[in-house]
Design an enzyme around this catalytic site. Structure first.
Site, mmCIF file in Angstrom:
data_model
loop_
_atom_site.group_PDB
_atom_site.id
_atom_site.type_symbol
_atom_site.label_atom_id
_atom_site.label_comp_id
_atom_site.label_asym_id
_atom_site.label_seq_id
_atom_site.Cartn_x
_atom_site.Cartn_y
_atom_site.Cartn_z
ATOM 1 N N ASN A 1 0.855 -1.188 0.000
ATOM 2 C CA ASN A 1 0.000 0.000 0.000
ATOM 3 C C ASN A 1 0.896 1.245 0.000
ATOM 4 O O ASN A 1 1.662 1.460 0.938
ATOM 5 C CB ASN A 1 -0.877 -0.053 1.270
ATOM 6 C CG ASN A 1 -1.779 1.146 1.411
ATOM 7 O OD1 ASN A 1 -1.841 2.004 0.534
ATOM 8 N ND2 ASN A 1 -2.481 1.201 2.534
ATOM 9 N N PHE A 2 0.799 2.051 -1.054
ATOM 10 C CA PHE A 2 1.660 3.241 -1.142
ATOM 11 C C PHE A 2 1.143 4.389 -0.270
ATOM 12 O O PHE A 2 1.825 5.387 -0.101
ATOM 13 C CB PHE A 2 1.741 3.736 -2.584
ATOM 14 C CG PHE A 2 2.420 2.805 -3.573
ATOM 15 C CD1 PHE A 2 2.792 1.525 -3.233
ATOM 16 C CD2 PHE A 2 2.684 3.240 -4.864
ATOM 17 C CE1 PHE A 2 3.419 0.673 -4.147
ATOM 18 C CE2 PHE A 2 3.308 2.411 -5.792
ATOM 19 C CZ PHE A 2 3.670 1.126 -5.433
ATOM 20 N N LYS A 3 -0.110 4.249 0.209
ATOM 21 C CA LYS A 3 -0.753 5.315 1.009
ATOM 22 C C LYS A 3 -0.597 6.651 0.280
ATOM 23 O O LYS A 3 -0.737 6.697 -0.952
ATOM 24 C CB LYS A 3 -0.169 5.340 2.427
ATOM 25 C CG LYS A 3 -0.299 3.983 3.123
ATOM 26 C CD LYS A 3 -0.070 4.009 4.607
ATOM 27 C CE LYS A 3 -0.311 2.632 5.195
ATOM 28 N NZ LYS A 3 -0.254 2.602 6.639
ATOM 29 N N HIS B 1 -9.752 0.598 5.250
ATOM 30 C CA HIS B 1 -8.414 0.678 5.854
ATOM 31 C C HIS B 1 -8.499 1.507 7.139
ATOM 32 O O HIS B 1 -9.320 2.437 7.237
ATOM 33 C CB HIS B 1 -7.421 1.317 4.865
ATOM 34 C CG HIS B 1 -6.002 1.187 5.330
ATOM 35 N ND1 HIS B 1 -5.452 2.018 6.275
ATOM 36 C CD2 HIS B 1 -5.041 0.300 5.008
ATOM 37 C CE1 HIS B 1 -4.205 1.655 6.515
ATOM 38 N NE2 HIS B 1 -3.931 0.604 5.756
ATOM 39 N N GLU C 1 -5.066 -5.660 10.793
ATOM 40 C CA GLU C 1 -3.974 -4.704 11.024
ATOM 41 C C GLU C 1 -4.227 -3.962 12.345
ATOM 42 O O GLU C 1 -5.046 -3.035 12.375
ATOM 43 C CB GLU C 1 -3.918 -3.661 9.901
ATOM 44 C CG GLU C 1 -3.625 -4.219 8.540
ATOM 45 C CD GLU C 1 -3.115 -3.132 7.596
ATOM 46 O OE1 GLU C 1 -2.069 -3.352 6.982
ATOM 47 O OE2 GLU C 1 -3.740 -2.069 7.487
ATOM 48 N N ILE D 1 0.557 -0.035 13.023
ATOM 49 C CA ILE D 1 0.690 0.441 11.641
ATOM 50 C C ILE D 1 1.740 1.562 11.585
ATOM 51 O O ILE D 1 1.676 2.524 12.350
ATOM 52 C CB ILE D 1 -0.662 0.948 11.097
ATOM 53 C CG1 ILE D 1 -1.625 -0.236 10.898
ATOM 54 C CG2 ILE D 1 -0.485 1.708 9.789
ATOM 55 C CD1 ILE D 1 -3.019 0.162 10.427
ATOM 56 N N GLY E 1 3.603 -3.225 10.266
ATOM 57 C CA GLY E 1 5.015 -3.434 10.595
ATOM 58 C C GLY E 1 5.682 -4.601 9.885
ATOM 59 O O GLY E 1 6.814 -4.964 10.233
ATOM 60 N N SER F 1 5.232 0.837 4.784
ATOM 61 C CA SER F 1 6.458 1.608 4.965
ATOM 62 C C SER F 1 7.755 0.847 4.712
ATOM 63 O O SER F 1 8.716 1.430 4.187
ATOM 64 C CB SER F 1 6.489 2.248 6.353
ATOM 65 O OG SER F 1 6.123 1.338 7.342
HETATM 66 O O1 G3P Z 1 -1.966 -1.013 4.554
HETATM 67 C C1 G3P Z 1 -0.772 -1.407 5.135
HETATM 68 C C2 G3P Z 1 -0.477 -0.671 6.357
HETATM 69 O O2 G3P Z 1 -1.496 -0.095 7.049
HETATM 70 C C3 G3P Z 1 0.622 -1.212 7.192
HETATM 71 O O3 G3P Z 1 1.527 -0.180 7.190
HETATM 72 O O4 G3P Z 1 3.743 0.793 7.268
HETATM 73 O O5 G3P Z 1 2.994 -0.728 9.082
HETATM 74 O O6 G3P Z 1 3.496 -1.652 6.828
HETATM 75 P P1 G3P Z 1 3.029 -0.473 7.641
#
Ligand code: G3P
Length: 222
Positions: A9-11, A93, A141, A146, A181, A203
């Site tokens: 997810n590039f957000k 999300h 999630e 996150i 994460g 991320s």
């Molecule tokens: O959609 C994926 C996300 O919410 C997780 O983010 O940066 O913790 O991998 P991250």
């Protein structure tokens, strides 16, 4: 899709727009081709058409609204995302929460357009509720992890195992993704061992200096 699924997810990260989006999509495409592991991307809407034209990988919208064509200013109808080249969409999300009625409407719109649906959830009970609606995937999630750099697979494997159990109890067809994460082959391995079909992450790849190297590590223990 039988291979484990990794969705990036590039957000709205700067590193995931414009040239940055190209760079990550190129890495995803190369690693998918080399390893056979299915790697999808959820770029910002503004990059979606370009990504769909240039890369033969699953392309997801980050959100869709359960509305059609017409007087819906500021909305993101599923049909438009399909026209832009999306093959699926995230729904609900944690950073784009919806009401239960909205989740159902977005899911119905995804189904009508033949888009793969992923309903995101924040705990075991919402995973059960989401699974009962009948999406293709639910993605657990925990919001507090996150973007934290702390992997749900290592910090809270119980929520993954509990979500898989709760989801399958409601709907034995649904697949489960783990997210928050996720950053290494170990995180992916743990998620798969707990019954997931893949992972949802952002991320660790989007902000990486070398996204291909991170992706190669992510698939290394599959
Ligand atoms: O959609 C994926 C996300 O919410 C997780 O983010 O940066 O913790 O991998 P991250």
């Amino acid at each position: 899709m039988n291979s484990p699924f990794i969705l990036i997810n590039f957000k709205t990260y700067r590193e995931g727009t414009g040239y940055g989006a190209d760079r990550i999509a190129r890495a995803a495409s190369a690693v998918m081709e080399d390893t056979g592991v299915t790697i999808g991307i959820a770029p910002p809407y503004t990059d979606l058409r370009k990504m769909a034209r240039h890369f033969s990988i699953p392309i997801f919208a980050q959100h869709i609204d359960g509305v059609g064509a017409g007087g819906f200013t500021g909305h993101t109808p599923a049909y438009m995302m399909k026209l832009e080249g999306a093959t699926g969409s995230l729904i609900n999300h944690s950073e784009r929460r919806l009401t239960l009625a909205d989740i159902e409407a977005s899911l119905t719109a995804a189904e009508a357009e033949g888009l793969t649906s992923i309903i995101c959830t924040n705990n075991i009970r919402t995973t059960a509720a989401a699974a009962a609606l009948g999406p293709d995937y639910v993605a657990i999630e925990p919001p507090e992890l996150i973007g934290s750099g702390i992997s749900v697979a290592q910090a809270d494997p119980e929520i993954i195992a509990g979500s898989v159990k709760a989801a399958l109890k409601q709907n034995n067809q649904v697949k489960v993704l783990a997210g928050a994460g996720i950053q290494s082959g170990d995180c992916v391995r743990i998620s798969l061992d707990l019954g997931c079909s893949g992972v949802l992450l952002a991320s660790s790849v989007v902000k990486a200096e070398d996204p291909e190297a991170v992706l190669l590590d992510l698939v290394s223990k599959i």
